[in-house]
Design an enzyme around this catalytic site. Structure first.
Site, PDB file in Angstrom:
ATOM      1  N   TYR A 102       0.420  -1.082  -0.383  1.00 19.57           N
ATOM      2  CA  TYR A 102      -0.249   0.046   0.030  1.00 19.57           C
ATOM      3  C   TYR A 102       0.458   1.073   0.157  1.00 19.57           C
ATOM      4  CZ  TYR A 102      -4.888  -2.287   1.145  1.00 19.57           C
ATOM      5  OH  TYR A 102      -5.794  -2.875   1.440  1.00 19.57           O
ATOM      6  N   HIS A 155     -17.233  -4.195  -0.560  1.00 13.35           N
ATOM      7  CA  HIS A 155     -16.020  -4.569  -0.766  1.00 13.35           C
ATOM      8  C   HIS A 155     -15.578  -5.570   0.403  1.00 13.35           C
ATOM      9  CE1 HIS A 155     -10.833  -4.508  -1.036  1.00 13.35           C
ATOM     10  NE2 HIS A 155     -11.298  -4.038   0.014  1.00 13.35           N
TER      11      HIS A 155
END
Ligand SMILES: *[C@@H]1O[C@H](CO)[C@@H](O)[C@H](O)[C@H]1NC(C)=O
Ligand SMILES: *[C@@H]1O[C@H](CO)[C@@H](O)[C@H](O)[C@H]1NC(C)=O
Ligand SMILES: *[C@@H]1O[C@H](CO)[C@@H](O)[C@H](O)[C@H]1NC(C)=O
Ligand SMILES: *[C@@H]1O[C@H](CO)[C@@H](O)[C@H](O)[C@H]1NC(C)=O
Ligand SMILES: *[C@@H]1O[C@H](CO)[C@@H](O)[C@H](O)[C@H]1NC(C)=O
Length: 560
Positions: A200, A378
């Site tokens: 990330y 999600h």
């Protein structure tokens, strides 16, 4: 068949009919190039029906149909109008290029018919699923819509007053092309993607100063490396974040406190266009110009040497819309010390997170209604279903999102068939169903693609300062158990029965915690009887498979 489609991009994309948006019919398309024929529609999964409003600049008869190929043959048609003897309306079908025949069974219901300012306005409804095999099945794919109209109420050949347009009624996305060069760019700058499976990357950036408030109305993804860019999120930063930098996400930097989602994109997603009456505010005095761009790079083969400049373009306008929109992130608290794991070798394990809007009054007063118009769901790889239940006074009143065939590879923001209102005190429960049948080890609720999440991003107006609202079962109260020695459904039930630690956060990074929440029972996904004028009609499921979803993540060393 006349081909209008190639001309569409020339029409300055999508200016819409002025006027308030009807919450039951949030979608609108002109079916013709000259903008004489306008269709509005909306649907309700729970009731299983779809409502159309056809507005045509003519006071003669008007016709609308669903066609297998864009022509008349085999199409399901309604024709109506307001004549000297009042209104008329019939459900018909066409066998060829001739006047459509009236159906034996009338499956469309006329809700209203009027004429105004030279226009005919016909509002009608049908069930989403057809009962009769002869009726056209409305599916989640694009459908060819046909129209025709006359200049009088005598139903006769329409000459050139006809056309066809392909529209996805149930998974509607306006066919937009970016319309302006006025955009804010949030992109990486030749970032070298590390040779690891999950990474990330976070970049805190400063947008150029906009002296007055503007509205973002379109989010355009710019994806340079489709094989590794898995999701992109852009967050607003609280006022105390005042420096740009870029670094690995969630290792304790100040930018980790930027968590108010402003824009999002997930693998499989496309350009997202906001409804005509809303936009996301940027600029003006009270706006911190610092934002955090987060890209999840999914690089399972750990390829080295990839450089990436992906990101988002946020198209904005100075012409302000009626409402400020915002995104509320609800679901299962990510990265909390109250962790639990999903057991391996189970084809169905459910996790639950509750967003308790009773807590909102600790952040905003009075608490405004939230009108939800789109949702992005999600999970990660093990996700198979996501359901977002809406509860009022302890009872479920519907669903804000539902995907019974969740596909990790295809995550996009989906507009709701009708605008749903969350009232102060309502609860939102996000349920995710996972399959770990092919896994030998436990699955954590964490950040990596091979970990799991359970989140719903609710797009709503008018904007308020709450950004995040989620829960976790208080696993500190769980007796010590070995996950390998308990049936997975028993474990699921144990977790669900624990007190829920419920958390809300706002964009000043203030949090409120209610430690003793309870999880409610979610209803079964209902099936709805298809309606015709025969009382003994069959049952058929009417739920729409909304491919949706996206990603996200969370912090939470900061919490608790
Ligand atoms: C259609 O009719 C409406 C209402 O009279 C009018 O405002 C509009 O300009 C007409 N559209 C066209 C393309 O003529
Ligand atoms: C559609 O749903 C509404 C509930 O609001 C119901 O009253 C109506 O009869 C339904 N119409 C059809 C055609 O099923
Ligand atoms: C939560 O519940 C426990 C046990 O019932 C109780 O002791 C505690 O005071 C409660 N806490 C709050 C904040 O309500
Ligand atoms: C929601 O929070 C309120 C307190 O803010 C609490 O009384 C209520 O029990 C909570 N509801 C659920 C379902 O946890
Ligand atoms: C209604 O449906 C039933 C079963 O499908 C059939 O037997 C019956 O004839 C139908 N009645 C009418 C009036 O269409």
């Amino acid at each position: 068949m006349c081909s209008l489609l190639p001309l569409l991009p020339l029409l300055l994309a999508w200016t819409r009919v002025a006027g308030a948006v009807d919450p039951t019919m949030p979608f609108m398309e002109y079916l013709d190039q000259d903008r004489l024929v306008c269709l509005k529609w909306g649907f309700d999964n729970l009731q299983g029906n779809i409502t159309f409003q056809l507005v045509v600049n003519s006071t003669g008869w008007v016709g609308f149909g669903l066609s297998p190929n864009g022509g008349m043959k085999g199409s399901d048609i309604v024709i109506g109008g307001l004549g000297p003897d009042g209104s008329y309306f019939t459900d018909r079908h066409a066998t060829g290029k001739s006047t459509p025949l009236v159906d034996e069974q009338q499956n469309y219901v006329l809700l209203s018919m009027s004429e105004n300012d030279g226009q005919t306005i016909m509002t009608f409804q049908r069930t989403i699923k057809a009962c009769d095999d002869k009726d056209f099945h409305i599916t989640t794919g694009p459908i060819k819509l046909i129209y025709a109209y006359g200049t009088t109420d005598k139903i006769e050949y329409h000459m050139s007053r006809r056309g066809t347009k392909e529209v996805n009624l149930l998974n509607y996305m306006p066919r937009t092309v970016p319309t302006s060069s006025n955009y804010l760019s949030a992109q990486m700058d030749k970032f070298t993607v590390p040779a690891v499976p999950t990474y990330y990357h976070c970049k805190v950036l400063q947008f150029p100063k906009l002296n007055t408030k503007h509205h973002i109305y379109q989010i355009e993804p710019v994806i340079e490396n489709k094989d590794v860019v898995h999701h992109i999120l852009l967050y607003r930063c609280p006022h105390f974040v005042t420096q740009t930098y870029e670094y690995k996400c969630y290792v304790g930097d100040v930018g980790d406190t930027c968590f108010h989602v402003l824009a999002s994109w997930g693998i499989g997603g496309a350009v997202f266009e906001f409804p005509e009456n809303v936009g996301i505010p940027v600029g003006g005095d009270n706006n911190n110009p610092f934002y955090r761009l987060e890209i999840h790079y999914n690089n399972p083969e750990s390829k080295a040497g990839i450089t990436d400049s992906s990101g988002l373009r946020l198209h904005y306008t100075a012409q302000l819309r009626q409402h400020d929109a915002s995104i509320l992130n609800a679901g299962v608290l990510v990265r909390s010390p109250l962790t639990y794991n999903i057991p391996p070798k189970t084809s169905q394990f459910r996790t639950y997170g509750i967003c308790n809007t009773s807590q909102f009054s600790q952040h905003v007063n009075p608490v405004p209604d939230l009108h939800v118009f789109a949702v992005l769901l999600h999970t990660h790889l093990a996700g198979r279903k996501v359901r977002v239940g809406h509860f009022r006074d302890g009872k479920q009143i519907g669903f804000l999102g539902l995907d019974e065939n969740y596909d990790f590879e295809f995550q996009q923001t989906v507009s709701l068939g009708s605008i749903k209102t969350i009232k102060p005190g309502d609860e939102i429960i996000v349920e995710c169903t996972y399959s770990t049948a092919d896994r030998d080890g436990i699955t954590q609720m964490e950040l990596a693609t091979t970990d799991e999440m359970c989140l719903a991003f609710l797009f709503y107006y008018p904007a308020n300062k709450i950004t995040y609202c989620a829960s976790r079962p208080n696993t500190a109260l769980l007796p010590t158990i070995n996950i390998n020695n308990i049936a997975s459904d028993e474990y699921e039930t144990l977790l669900k029965a624990l007190p829920q630690v419920e958390i809300a956060l706002d964009n000043d990074f203030q949090e409120s915690v209610f430690p003793n929440g309870t999880m409610r029972e979610m209803m079964k996904t209902p099936t709805v009887a298809c309606q015709n004028n025969n009382a003994s009609s069959r049952l058929c499921t009417s739920w729409i498979v909304n491919h949706a979803g996206i990603l996200l993540l969370f912090l939470w060393f900061a919490l608790m």
